[in-house]
Write an enzyme that holds these catalytic residues in place. Structure first.
Site, PDB file in Angstrom:
ATOM      1  N   LYS A 105      42.669 -23.330 -96.161  1.00 53.99           N
ATOM      2  CA  LYS A 105      43.222 -23.373 -94.975  1.00 53.99           C
ATOM      3  C   LYS A 105      44.403 -22.413 -95.028  1.00 53.99           C
ATOM      4  O   LYS A 105      45.034 -22.018 -96.004  1.00 53.99           O
ATOM      5  CB  LYS A 105      44.023 -24.908 -95.199  1.00 53.99           C
ATOM      6  CG  LYS A 105      45.223 -25.064 -94.267  1.00 53.99           C
ATOM      7  CD  LYS A 105      45.678 -26.372 -94.233  1.00 53.99           C
ATOM      8  CE  LYS A 105      46.978 -26.791 -93.395  1.00 53.99           C
ATOM      9  NZ  LYS A 105      47.216 -28.129 -93.164  1.00 53.99           N
ATOM     10  N   GLU A 144      41.165 -35.119 -89.764  1.00 53.99           N
ATOM     11  CA  GLU A 144      42.198 -35.041 -90.637  1.00 53.99           C
ATOM     12  C   GLU A 144      43.365 -36.150 -90.327  1.00 53.99           C
ATOM     13  O   GLU A 144      44.180 -35.559 -89.437  1.00 53.99           O
ATOM     14  CB  GLU A 144      42.693 -33.681 -90.922  1.00 53.99           C
ATOM     15  CG  GLU A 144      43.644 -33.398 -92.033  1.00 53.99           C
ATOM     16  CD  GLU A 144      44.524 -32.358 -91.975  1.00 53.99           C
ATOM     17  OE1 GLU A 144      43.751 -30.848 -91.591  1.00 53.99           O
ATOM     18  OE2 GLU A 144      45.372 -31.993 -92.459  1.00 53.99           O
ATOM     19  N   ARG A 157      51.577 -38.620 -93.628  1.00 55.48           N
ATOM     20  CA  ARG A 157      52.992 -38.457 -93.257  1.00 55.48           C
ATOM     21  C   ARG A 157      53.271 -39.681 -92.734  1.00 55.48           C
ATOM     22  O   ARG A 157      54.650 -39.877 -92.161  1.00 55.48           O
ATOM     23  CB  ARG A 157      53.122 -37.421 -92.294  1.00 55.48           C
ATOM     24  CG  ARG A 157      52.861 -35.960 -92.836  1.00 55.48           C
ATOM     25  CD  ARG A 157      53.377 -34.832 -91.849  1.00 55.48           C
ATOM     26  NE  ARG A 157      52.371 -33.990 -91.597  1.00 55.48           N
ATOM     27  CZ  ARG A 157      52.267 -33.395 -90.346  1.00 55.48           C
ATOM     28  NH1 ARG A 157      53.253 -33.562 -89.461  1.00 55.48           N
ATOM     29  NH2 ARG A 157      51.424 -32.457 -90.310  1.00 55.48           N
ATOM     30  N   THR A 167      48.102 -33.294 -95.874  1.00 53.67           N
ATOM     31  CA  THR A 167      49.568 -33.510 -96.292  1.00 53.67           C
ATOM     32  C   THR A 167      49.348 -34.053 -97.755  1.00 53.67           C
ATOM     33  O   THR A 167      50.227 -34.781 -98.050  1.00 53.67           O
ATOM     34  CB  THR A 167      50.669 -34.063 -95.441  1.00 53.67           C
ATOM     35  OG1 THR A 167      50.157 -33.739 -93.908  1.00 53.67           O
ATOM     36  CG2 THR A 167      51.672 -33.500 -95.612  1.00 53.67           C
TER      37      THR A 167
HETATM   38  O1  LIG Z   1      50.947 -31.382 -92.870  1.00 51.98           O
HETATM   39  C1  LIG Z   1      49.854 -30.895 -93.144  1.00 51.98           C
HETATM   40  O2  LIG Z   1      49.276 -30.907 -94.268  1.00 51.98           O
HETATM   41  C2  LIG Z   1      49.316 -30.113 -92.130  1.00 51.98           C
HETATM   42  O3  LIG Z   1      48.275 -29.879 -91.985  1.00 51.98           O
HETATM   43  C3  LIG Z   1      50.187 -29.770 -90.984  1.00 51.98           C
HETATM   44  C4  LIG Z   1      49.546 -29.174 -90.072  1.00 51.98           C
HETATM   45  O4  LIG Z   1      48.742 -28.047 -90.158  1.00 51.98           O
HETATM   46  C5  LIG Z   1      50.242 -29.192 -88.745  1.00 51.98           C
HETATM   47  O5  LIG Z   1      50.892 -30.201 -88.566  1.00 51.98           O
HETATM   48  C6  LIG Z   1      49.225 -28.885 -87.482  1.00 51.98           C
HETATM   49  O6  LIG Z   1      50.122 -29.153 -86.520  1.00 51.98           O
HETATM   50  P1  LIG Z   1      50.217 -28.193 -85.191  1.00 51.98           P
HETATM   51  O7  LIG Z   1      50.855 -27.025 -85.545  1.00 51.98           O
HETATM   52  O8  LIG Z   1      51.003 -29.205 -84.231  1.00 51.98           O
HETATM   53  O9  LIG Z   1      48.702 -27.856 -84.640  1.00 51.98           O
END
Ligand SMILES: O=C(O)C(=O)C[C@H](O)[C@H](O)COP(=O)(O)O
Length: 212
Positions: free
Chosen positions: A133, A45, A49, A73
């Site tokens: 999710k 994924e 961003r 995102t």
């Molecule tokens: O922006 C989104 O749609 C995301 O999916 C955010 C992510 O879930 C987190 O960035 C996971 O990051 P960690 O917590 O570092 O594993």
């Protein structure tokens, strides 16, 4: 229109972990994805961003055999359209809105929408979404919280993401309502910037071997 469960499960069940990636330099996307695929994580994924995320998705889709590249995102219909045009094979969102679900209805590329509460899950089940999710997983209550949703909301199966690590992943993966987890620990921004492809491959291999 209901979620195409078979299609989204192909992504969720490809491996125990979906790496979540923030790619600043699109030239690094192909070697990064190749390392992930070599390590046994084909579904990846790339979050929207960064300014060049769509370019990165396009490059991986065109050049990395065996990769199933998705966009993360994705917050609105314009981003949904752009991600699909760039070659994303699945779409992930941290939450869900009526407008985003309406956008998903216009595409055959499946959506994995986010939810963190019983009411959010119920809203998505009502709209025909059973594969979700769970975000932000650790911060919202972790594996014990998600386990307590499994009986009353048995139709919903999740990809917990947010604060998940190699150590924490097994606690989620052993739950009846979890198909895979997501996380950035396999290929974080530093590893990508430093072109640590062997480290990424090694962490991918460890993640691919996680048992619930
Ligand atoms: O922006 C989104 O749609 C995301 O999916 C955010 C992510 O879930 C987190 O960035 C996971 O990051 P960690 O917590 O570092 O594993």
């Amino acid at each position: 229109m209901a979620q195409d469960i078979e299609k989204i499960e192909k992504v969720m069940c490809a491996a125990p972990v979906i790496p979540v990636l923030v790619v600043e330099d699109p030239k690094k996307a192909v070697p990064m994805a190749e390392a992930l695929v070599r390590g046994g994580l084909p579904a990846i994924e790339i979050t929207l961003r960064t300014p060049h995320a769509l370019e990165a998705i396009n490059a991986v889709n065109e050049h990395v055999e065996g990769a199933i590249v998705g966009a993360g995102t994705v917050l609105d219909d314009r981003q949904y359209d752009a991600a699909v045009s760039a070659g994303a094979r699945f779409i992930v969102s941290p939450g869900a809105t009526e407008a985003l679900l309406d956008a998903a209805d216009q595409h055959s590329v499946p959506l994995l929408p986010g939810a963190a509460t019983a009411s959010e899950v119920m809203f998505l089940l009502e709209r025909g979404y059973q594969r979700l999710k769970f975000f932000p997983a650790e911060q919202a209550g972790g594996a014990s919280y998600l386990k307590s949703l499994s009986s009353p909301l048995a139709a919903a199966k999740f990809c917990p993401t947010g604060g998940v690590s190699l150590d924490k992943a097994p606690d989620y993966l052993k739950l009846p309502n979890v198909l895979c987890v997501g996380g950035s620990w396999i290929a974080d921004a530093k590893a990508i910037a430093e072109e640590d492809w062997s480290g990424i491959e090694e962490r991918a291999r460890a993640a691919a071997g996680i048992k619930g």
